[in-house]
Every structure is written in C-alpha cells, then in structure tokens.
Enzyme design. Sequence first.
Site, PDB file in Angstrom:
ATOM      1  N   TYR A 191      99.702 -17.880 -67.300  1.00  0.00           N
ATOM      2  CA  TYR A 191     101.100 -17.882 -66.888  1.00  0.00           C
ATOM      3  C   TYR A 191     101.949 -17.216 -67.966  1.00  0.00           C
ATOM      4  O   TYR A 191     101.680 -17.369 -69.170  1.00  0.00           O
ATOM      5  CB  TYR A 191     101.586 -19.314 -66.653  1.00  0.00           C
ATOM      6  CG  TYR A 191     103.031 -19.397 -66.210  1.00  0.00           C
ATOM      7  CD1 TYR A 191     103.419 -18.862 -64.985  1.00  0.00           C
ATOM      8  CD2 TYR A 191     103.997 -19.992 -67.006  1.00  0.00           C
ATOM      9  CE1 TYR A 191     104.744 -18.917 -64.571  1.00  0.00           C
ATOM     10  CE2 TYR A 191     105.320 -20.060 -66.595  1.00  0.00           C
ATOM     11  CZ  TYR A 191     105.688 -19.520 -65.382  1.00  0.00           C
ATOM     12  OH  TYR A 191     106.993 -19.566 -64.981  1.00  0.00           O
ATOM     13  N   ASP A 208     117.009 -19.511 -72.680  1.00  0.00           N
ATOM     14  CA  ASP A 208     116.527 -19.143 -71.347  1.00  0.00           C
ATOM     15  C   ASP A 208     117.664 -19.270 -70.338  1.00  0.00           C
ATOM     16  O   ASP A 208     117.691 -20.185 -69.511  1.00  0.00           O
ATOM     17  CB  ASP A 208     115.346 -20.054 -70.973  1.00  0.00           C
ATOM     18  CG  ASP A 208     114.745 -19.708 -69.620  1.00  0.00           C
ATOM     19  OD1 ASP A 208     114.891 -18.546 -69.192  1.00  0.00           O
ATOM     20  OD2 ASP A 208     114.143 -20.606 -69.003  1.00  0.00           O
ATOM     21  N   ASP A 256     107.182 -15.077 -64.587  1.00  0.00           N
ATOM     22  CA  ASP A 256     108.496 -15.576 -64.212  1.00  0.00           C
ATOM     23  C   ASP A 256     109.456 -14.392 -64.097  1.00  0.00           C
ATOM     24  O   ASP A 256     109.770 -13.738 -65.093  1.00  0.00           O
ATOM     25  CB  ASP A 256     108.959 -16.554 -65.295  1.00  0.00           C
ATOM     26  CG  ASP A 256     110.310 -17.175 -65.028  1.00  0.00           C
ATOM     27  OD1 ASP A 256     110.979 -16.777 -64.063  1.00  0.00           O
ATOM     28  OD2 ASP A 256     110.700 -18.067 -65.808  1.00  0.00           O
ATOM     29  N   ASP A 292     112.585 -14.707 -62.923  1.00  0.00           N
ATOM     30  CA  ASP A 292     113.941 -15.250 -62.843  1.00  0.00           C
ATOM     31  C   ASP A 292     114.514 -15.059 -61.435  1.00  0.00           C
ATOM     32  O   ASP A 292     113.875 -15.396 -60.464  1.00  0.00           O
ATOM     33  CB  ASP A 292     114.842 -14.628 -63.910  1.00  0.00           C
ATOM     34  CG  ASP A 292     114.542 -15.162 -65.309  1.00  0.00           C
ATOM     35  OD1 ASP A 292     113.812 -16.151 -65.418  1.00  0.00           O
ATOM     36  OD2 ASP A 292     115.036 -14.577 -66.284  1.00  0.00           O
ATOM     37  N   HIS A 335     107.120 -15.168 -59.614  1.00  0.00           N
ATOM     38  CA  HIS A 335     107.940 -16.092 -58.837  1.00  0.00           C
ATOM     39  C   HIS A 335     109.403 -15.753 -59.015  1.00  0.00           C
ATOM     40  O   HIS A 335     109.851 -15.280 -60.052  1.00  0.00           O
ATOM     41  CB  HIS A 335     107.636 -17.568 -59.144  1.00  0.00           C
ATOM     42  CG  HIS A 335     107.880 -18.034 -60.544  1.00  0.00           C
ATOM     43  ND1 HIS A 335     109.138 -18.250 -61.053  1.00  0.00           N
ATOM     44  CD2 HIS A 335     107.018 -18.365 -61.536  1.00  0.00           C
ATOM     45  CE1 HIS A 335     109.047 -18.697 -62.291  1.00  0.00           C
ATOM     46  NE2 HIS A 335     107.776 -18.755 -62.619  1.00  0.00           N
ATOM     47  N   GLU A 381     113.365 -17.111 -58.111  1.00  0.00           N
ATOM     48  CA  GLU A 381     114.039 -18.390 -57.870  1.00  0.00           C
ATOM     49  C   GLU A 381     115.343 -18.242 -57.113  1.00  0.00           C
ATOM     50  O   GLU A 381     115.876 -17.138 -56.956  1.00  0.00           O
ATOM     51  CB  GLU A 381     114.242 -19.127 -59.187  1.00  0.00           C
ATOM     52  CG  GLU A 381     115.121 -18.425 -60.189  1.00  0.00           C
ATOM     53  CD  GLU A 381     114.912 -18.976 -61.584  1.00  0.00           C
ATOM     54  OE1 GLU A 381     115.893 -19.510 -62.138  1.00  0.00           O
ATOM     55  OE2 GLU A 381     113.799 -18.853 -62.124  1.00  0.00           O
ATOM     56  N   ARG A 397     110.412 -19.797 -55.906  1.00  0.00           N
ATOM     57  CA  ARG A 397     110.746 -21.034 -56.623  1.00  0.00           C
ATOM     58  C   ARG A 397     112.089 -21.541 -56.111  1.00  0.00           C
ATOM     59  O   ARG A 397     113.030 -20.771 -55.956  1.00  0.00           O
ATOM     60  CB  ARG A 397     110.837 -20.768 -58.124  1.00  0.00           C
ATOM     61  CG  ARG A 397     111.469 -21.914 -58.913  1.00  0.00           C
ATOM     62  CD  ARG A 397     111.485 -21.639 -60.390  1.00  0.00           C
ATOM     63  NE  ARG A 397     112.613 -22.289 -61.027  1.00  0.00           N
ATOM     64  CZ  ARG A 397     112.831 -22.307 -62.346  1.00  0.00           C
ATOM     65  NH1 ARG A 397     112.003 -21.684 -63.152  1.00  0.00           N
ATOM     66  NH2 ARG A 397     113.890 -22.918 -62.840  1.00  0.00           N
ATOM     67  N   ASN A 447     104.850 -27.530 -62.067  1.00  0.00           N
ATOM     68  CA  ASN A 447     105.249 -27.142 -63.419  1.00  0.00           C
ATOM     69  C   ASN A 447     105.140 -28.352 -64.334  1.00  0.00           C
ATOM     70  O   ASN A 447     105.973 -29.253 -64.285  1.00  0.00           O
ATOM     71  CB  ASN A 447     106.691 -26.614 -63.398  1.00  0.00           C
ATOM     72  CG  ASN A 447     107.178 -26.205 -64.774  1.00  0.00           C
ATOM     73  OD1 ASN A 447     106.416 -26.151 -65.733  1.00  0.00           O
ATOM     74  ND2 ASN A 447     108.470 -25.916 -64.877  1.00  0.00           N
TER      75      ASN A 447
END
Length: 304
Positions: free
Chosen positions: A48, A62, A89, A91, A116, A118, A161, A213
């Site tokens: 990941y 973040d 990720d 975002d 992913h 979100e 996500r 997660n």
Amino acid sequence: MLHSTVPAATKRADFRARLAAGDLVRMPGAFNPLSAALIQEKGFEGVYISGAVLSADLGLPDIGLTTLTEVAQRGGQIARVTDLPTLIDADTGFGEPMNVARTVQVLEDAGISGMHLEDQVNPKRCGHLDGKEVVDEATALKRIRAAVQGRRDPNFLIMARTDIRGVEGMAAAVDRAKALQDAGADAIFPEAMASLEEFAAIRAAVEVPILANMTEFGRSELFTTRQLADVGVNIVIFPVSLLRIAMGAAERALETIQTEGSLASRVPEMQTRARLYELLDYEGYSAFDSGIYTFDLTNNRGGA
C-alpha cells in the site's frame, strides 16, 4: 535487481485474480522502495502507498497539499522494486472529473496496480480526524465515473473510498457504498468503521471487494486479519505503521546520542550492514558486473 521483472499489467491481473478468489490481501504501507522490498520478502500479498506517508515524507500534513506529480513519482519508485501489486492513495483525484481521468492514466503509466478515490470535499483531510466534509452523492459518483472512463487497462483497480460514516452515520455509509459500486467502483473503502459489525454491514450491502484500514491512533479498533476476514473483508491496509515504527526508532536513537554520546547501546537493534546488502541484492549486482566487464586491458597499453 534494478526493477521488478513482472510487468505492471501482470501485477494488476494477479491482484484481480487474488481478489476474485476470495483471498485476504494484506497490504502494509511502504514508506520508501526499500520497505516495499521488505514487505515482499516477508511474504505479504501487496504493498500500500499511503497519501499520509507521502505527505509526511515531504514534511507536510495530510491535508491535500501533495500534487499528482509527487504522488505518481513516489508511487512509481515503490512499484518498480516489487513483484507485488501496489494500491495508492489518490486523495480526491487532484481536481475536477477531467483531472481524475488524467490521474488514472498517470498512475497507470507509473506501474501502479490500483488507486482509491475519496468523497471528501477538496482539500481533504485525514479520514480519522474531526471536521471532515463529504461531497454530495452526485459529485462523488461523477468522480468514480470519470476514473472508470479514463482507465485504459481494465485490470487497473478503481476503488471508491467514502468518509461519510464519520459525518452522517452508518446508514448513509451503506447507501453511499451501494451507489459508488453502481457507478462502477471495483472495490469499496469504508473509512473509519467503528466495529466489526459495521464492516459486516458494508460487506452485506455490496458485491465488490471491501477494504479495512487498520491505522493506529484512529477511529477503528485494531482488529486482526482473521477477524476481518471472518466478516468478509478482502483487503487490509496498515498505511502508516512502518513509518511510525521507523520514526519512533529514529527518535530514540537521536535521544541516545544526546544522552550517551554514541549509539553503541542501540547497535543490537539496528539492521546490520549484511542484512541491508542482502535486501538490496548486492550479490546480484556484483554478478551482473562480473559478467559484463570481462575485457582485458593487457594488450591496450601500447601507443598505437
């Protein structure tokens, strides 16, 4: 040596096949290429690549400050060293729908196996912090549809996500997960679930794989991989764990220098030079060099 010999397309197909088989895919978060190599060596099923880790690596919080270029570059560096599939990720997709489509293609080009996306308002924030905001359903679905439309390799995994659990509650999370699946998401990442029962509710609501997660210091209890598999979770990530452990060790080492004047007492805790060289495959590089540079300069000393 150098790069993985497994093509990106093969890694993606293998990832899909493993998920289709119902296997639990454990994906610790790599904080650099070397840690990705270690994850593979230790027998995990995937790697990941966390947005929180990428931000921290740049000395940033973040909160959506990283760019697609930065994320793709680091993701590609990590993906190149491992035969395992990589999930990154992305975002909120780094912009509007057209940007989301481009994000998919740039990450495909970087050799990543999946991403992913979100449903937070941009700029986003860590999923386990208070004060999150999510976009309306139409906007969330538009992002997923744009990602699917931008995809060229059908095996590139597009995961949706949703952070709506922490904003509007569990019933809204179930509804959003269903809608994201219907919009074309290949998998669902329900963020900040509070119990195994909540993971089970998402599992019952959708037919695609779901992700858990297991981040420390967050909203979710640190369930075991067995517990998660038993309620139908398909992918488990440990996004920031290795970075936290490494930074904790680094902090203790610096404090030891301050108090003791050397690191002699910490040497037993360190990875040895031999172990580092083994992980970096120094032997393979040496064999490569000895096989290539075999010419003899004996007859090239003259003046002609």
